[in-house]
Scaffold this active site. Structure first.
Site, short mmCIF file in Angstrom:
data_model
loop_
_atom_site.label_atom_id
_atom_site.label_comp_id
_atom_site.label_asym_id
_atom_site.label_seq_id
_atom_site.Cartn_x
_atom_site.Cartn_y
_atom_site.Cartn_z
N HIS A 23 0.83 -1.21 0.00
CA HIS A 23 0.00 0.00 0.00
C HIS A 23 0.87 1.26 0.00
CE1 HIS A 23 -3.57 -2.46 0.93
NE2 HIS A 23 -2.73 -3.15 1.68
N ASP A 43 -6.41 4.65 0.39
CA ASP A 43 -6.34 3.34 -0.26
C ASP A 43 -7.55 2.52 0.16
OD1 ASP A 43 -5.88 2.01 2.14
OD2 ASP A 43 -3.79 1.54 1.74
#
Length: 485
Positions: free
Chosen positions: A23, A119
């Site tokens: 991420h 995200d």
């Protein structure tokens, strides 16, 4: 933490990834592009709770551009929420939930950025930003195929009784390639556990985004991108605009002394002769499977660099939260005499290696990979075909797509009913990819996509233009606000 006067003339964005290198890396690369190519000031908000050594090293790099400011969120106490039995996604989501409690105060101190980019697992930010009138964009870090599945999941959840893995036919996401139930990501294989509930919760909120960034490009995933933009199901939902801005991968990384030794060894090998074996930032093998892998590599007689991590029979994602800190001696768990017998042909590296540097090297000709999306993109961008070795999360989906649709990977197959892939199969696949006709076909295909990826990101390319479109809209809105003041 207030944005200083020197940045007041630049549009200001904030970026908020969840923990984990898969991420952190793509959102950091997006931030760099927004700073370098589009003239933004970016505040990169970092969840520090249980941060890995690799994450800390990456975010303290002296090479970050001046207008990219890394801001650490205060660590949160999650000891009362997490046990040894907590699964990795639940673990991650609990860390995120607790770490984002001061988010409202932080965004206010930052003078309310023009937009926040999150995200898939930091969607609690939607609630905070709605009250602060800050638009939120989601950067979907896995594949666009998984994005389409994720947007379809709430419908699947309502319409299907029982477990998805028991469905008699593949899952048909509207407009997309059918998805075999055995390839479904771990988090949706058991609808009764907490991981499924967390995953469904977060992907159900994707529709709340002002826009969605996809870390892909049109030539790599044409079917799923077309489905998201043209299929009636997604138009009627409706979903936010999807902007393909990839492939965004780590472009540079500092080399440790161990990495420099790897580079020195690679310099001595013939072009495209080395198989790089690395199963991601958090992946681990069982003791039996690691033994078979090492034996298969030895039997293949191909050159290799093996990133070895202490095996565990507990979980394939056991190293997720301690990436870069797993100090170990491979001689303690690899087959006896393996390093001695393969000396000169193979190189064993404990725990961690500079993956981009290895993939970029002219001597690297194949990549045995867990097929995490970051690693898959890195392999394609550097023109290296793959042996697909998925371990957890959505990696089985990626492996099937890369092998059967994209044509840049080959999957080894376990013998009927067995969980462990045998050394003979490993030897066969390694030889095929490194010196067989199948490997040559895959190599030609991945070189085509390498060129396509470069074109997409260059000025005037599809991904560059897609990001520019959003960046210009932010600047236009800011200019309009200034005129109204």
């Amino acid at each position: 933490m207030v944005v200083s006067d020197q940045y007041s003339k630049k549009p200001h964005l904030a970026v908020l990834p969840s923990p984990g290198m898969g991420h952190i890396i793509p959102l950091l690369e997006l931030s760099k592009r927004l700073v370098i190519h589009h003239g933004f000031h970016v505040s990169f908000l970092v969840i520090t709770t249980e941060a890995s050594a690799a994450q800390n090293q990456l975010l303290r790099s002296p090479t970050l551009p001046p207008d990219l400011h890394v801001i650490d969120l205060p660590p949160a106490d999650v000891s009362h929420l997490i046990t040894d039995d907590t699964l990795v996604l639940t673990h991650l989501c609990l860390i995120v939930r607790e770490s984002l409690k001061p988010l409202r105060s932080i965004l206010t101190q930052l003078d309310r950025p023009k937009a926040l980019i999150i995200d898939p697992f930091t969607t609690e930010a939607f609630d905070v930003c709605r009250d602060l009138s800050i638009p939120v964009y989601s950067f979907f870090t896995p594949s666009t195929s998984l994005l389409a599945f994720s947007l379809y999941l709430p419908t699947l959840d309502r319409e299907v009784e029982g477990e998805f893995v028991d469905m008699p036919e593949p899952v048909q996401v509207p407009g997309c390639t059918p998805m075999r139930t055995e390839d479904l990501l771990d988090q949706v294989r058991n609808r009764k556990n907490e991981e499924y509930k967390w995953f469904l919760y977060h992907v159900s909120r994707l529709k709340m985004a002002t826009g969605i960034f996809a870390n892909s490009w049109e030539d790599l995933e044409p079917v799923s991108l077309r489905a998201l933009k043209q299929t009636r199901f997604f138009q009627d939902m409706p979903i936010p605009p999807v902007h393909s801005v990839g492939p965004l991968i780590k472009e540079t990384e500092p080399l440790t002394e161990s990495d420099k030794e790897i580079m020195t060894w690679l310099h001595k090998q013939p072009c495209e002769s080395v198989l790089f074996v690395s199963l991601g930032s958090g992946g681990t093998l069982s003791t039996e499977q690691l033994t078979e892998l090492a034996s298969g590599l030895e039997m293949s007689q191909q050159r290799f660099v093996l990133v070895a991590r202490r095996p565990t029979d507990a979980s394939a994602s056991a190293a997720f939260f301690n990436v870069g800190s797993d100090v170990n001696d491979p001689a303690a768990y690899l087959p006896e005499g393996f390093t001695k017998r393969t000396e000169g042909v193979g190189l064993v590296v404990p725990s961690w290696a500079a993956q981009v540097a290895v993939l970029r090297h002219r001597s690297t000709g194949g990549f045995l990979s867990h097929c995490g999306w970051n690693s898959s993109l890195e392999s394609i961008v550097h023109g290296v075909p793959m042996i697909a070795w998925p371990l957890y999360t959505e990696q089985r989906m990626n492996a099937t797509m890369l092998a059967e649709e994209v044509g840049v990977a080959m999957k080894p197959v376990a013998r009927g009913g067995e969980r462990v892939i045998g050394k003979e199969e490993i030897e066969r696949v390694v030889r095929l990819v490194m010196e067989g006709e199948k490997g040559k076909v895959m190599r030609r295909r991945v070189k085509e996509l390498q060129e396509s990826a470069r074109n997409a990101l260059n000025h005037g390319g599809s991904s560059y233009d897609s990001l520019s479109l959003v960046a210009e809209s932010w600047k236009d809105e800011l200019a309009h606000e200034v005129l109204e003041m």
